[in-house]
Design a protein around this motif. Structure first.
Motif, mmCIF file in Angstrom:
data_model
loop_
_atom_site.group_PDB
_atom_site.id
_atom_site.type_symbol
_atom_site.label_atom_id
_atom_site.label_comp_id
_atom_site.label_asym_id
_atom_site.label_seq_id
_atom_site.Cartn_x
_atom_site.Cartn_y
_atom_site.Cartn_z
ATOM 1 N N ALA A 165 -50.469 31.832 21.418
ATOM 2 C CA ALA A 165 -49.695 31.692 20.190
ATOM 3 C C ALA A 165 -48.230 31.867 20.576
ATOM 4 O O ALA A 165 -47.913 32.571 21.534
ATOM 5 C CB ALA A 165 -50.101 32.734 19.147
ATOM 6 N N ALA A 166 -47.345 31.211 19.824
ATOM 7 C CA ALA A 166 -45.918 31.292 20.118
ATOM 8 C C ALA A 166 -45.147 31.743 18.890
ATOM 9 O O ALA A 166 -45.444 31.336 17.768
ATOM 10 C CB ALA A 166 -45.393 29.934 20.573
ATOM 11 N N THR A 167 -44.165 32.590 19.125
ATOM 12 C CA THR A 167 -43.196 32.952 18.100
ATOM 13 C C THR A 167 -41.829 32.586 18.664
ATOM 14 O O THR A 167 -41.452 33.048 19.743
ATOM 15 C CB THR A 167 -43.237 34.455 17.766
ATOM 16 N N HIS A 204 -56.727 32.280 24.019
ATOM 17 C CA HIS A 204 -55.902 31.450 23.156
ATOM 18 C C HIS A 204 -54.454 31.915 23.226
ATOM 19 O O HIS A 204 -54.189 33.107 23.384
ATOM 20 C CB HIS A 204 -56.388 31.538 21.695
ATOM 21 N N ILE A 253 -44.771 34.630 23.798
ATOM 22 C CA ILE A 253 -46.084 34.010 23.966
ATOM 23 C C ILE A 253 -47.128 35.113 23.935
ATOM 24 O O ILE A 253 -47.037 36.091 24.686
ATOM 25 C CB ILE A 253 -46.183 33.227 25.299
ATOM 26 N N SER A 292 -54.552 35.913 23.504
ATOM 27 C CA SER A 292 -55.607 36.670 22.827
ATOM 28 C C SER A 292 -56.963 36.095 23.204
ATOM 29 O O SER A 292 -57.057 35.046 23.826
ATOM 30 C CB SER A 292 -55.411 36.627 21.307
ATOM 31 N N THR A 332 -47.422 21.311 22.256
ATOM 32 C CA THR A 332 -48.327 22.365 21.792
ATOM 33 C C THR A 332 -48.699 22.233 20.315
ATOM 34 O O THR A 332 -49.606 22.921 19.847
ATOM 35 C CB THR A 332 -47.706 23.757 22.026
ATOM 36 N N GLU A 357 -47.659 33.714 31.306
ATOM 37 C CA GLU A 357 -47.125 33.762 29.948
ATOM 38 C C GLU A 357 -45.606 33.936 29.956
ATOM 39 O O GLU A 357 -44.899 33.332 29.140
ATOM 40 C CB GLU A 357 -47.814 34.869 29.134
ATOM 41 N N ILE A 387 -51.639 25.275 19.504
ATOM 42 C CA ILE A 387 -51.430 26.716 19.409
ATOM 43 C C ILE A 387 -50.588 26.986 18.164
ATOM 44 O O ILE A 387 -49.719 26.187 17.813
ATOM 45 C CB ILE A 387 -50.757 27.327 20.662
ATOM 46 N N PRO A 388 -50.830 28.108 17.489
ATOM 47 C CA PRO A 388 -49.974 28.437 16.348
ATOM 48 C C PRO A 388 -48.561 28.765 16.826
ATOM 49 O O PRO A 388 -48.384 29.404 17.865
ATOM 50 C CB PRO A 388 -50.646 29.654 15.722
ATOM 51 N N ALA A 389 -47.576 28.290 16.066
ATOM 52 C CA ALA A 389 -46.183 28.575 16.393
ATOM 53 C C ALA A 389 -45.457 28.988 15.119
ATOM 54 O O ALA A 389 -45.513 28.284 14.118
ATOM 55 C CB ALA A 389 -45.511 27.361 17.015
ATOM 56 N N GLU A 390 -44.802 30.127 15.188
ATOM 57 C CA GLU A 390 -44.002 30.619 14.077
ATOM 58 C C GLU A 390 -42.538 30.494 14.480
ATOM 59 O O GLU A 390 -42.165 30.868 15.598
ATOM 60 C CB GLU A 390 -44.349 32.074 13.783
#
Length: 141
Positions: free
Chosen positions: A95-97, A93, A82, A85, A127, A47, A131-134
């Motif tokens: 997720a990225a911020t 899974h 990153i 979860s 991605t 990660e 994957i969710p990215a904020e």
């Protein structure tokens, strides 16, 4: 489409092993974080490697977009977090911020630049939808 660059990295031992690029320019020992039940040893983890690569790539996309719009982002910085979860029956899974500081650039323009960089960045494109990215513009003050 013509391939501009290709690289290979090999892992031995999974999350408790070692990774190395084929050319030997990158090498790292891996450790599992305590949060994941590991010993929190001195090595890095997948990660962190993904976050570092994504941050560098996204920042380059931001600089390219800004240069084309003649906006100075010399003192900007991009951080990618990153998250991992899950672990249940459906696996893990990501997720990225993505957070960026763009000193001297008005917030509305800064957010426009980030959105354009997100469209351009190969990591974001790879991605997207997976994957969710904020994406956040953060104050440098």
């Amino acid at each position: 489409m013509k391939t501009l660059y290709r690289t290979t990295a090999t892992a031995w031992g999974g999350r408790l092993g070692h990774v190395e690029s084929a050319d030997g320019r990158f090498t790292a020992d891996l450790s599992m974080p305590a949060d994941m039940g590991g010993d929190d040893g001195p090595g890095t983890n997948p990660e962190q490697l993904f976050a570092a690569g994504y941050a560098a790539c996204f920042h380059n996309a931001l600089r390219t977009v800004a240069r084309r719009r003649r906006v100075d982002v010399t003192d900007s910085a991009v951080s990618v977090t990153i998250g991992l979860s899950g672990g249940g029956e459906d696996g893990f899974h990501l997720a990225a911020t993505i957070e960026a500081e763009i000193p001297g650039v008005e917030d509305t323009l800064g957010q426009e630049l980030l959105e354009a960089a997100h469209e351009r960045c190969p990591y974001s494109r790879a991605t997207r939808g997976n994957i969710p990215a904020e994406i956040r513009l953060v104050s440098s003050e």
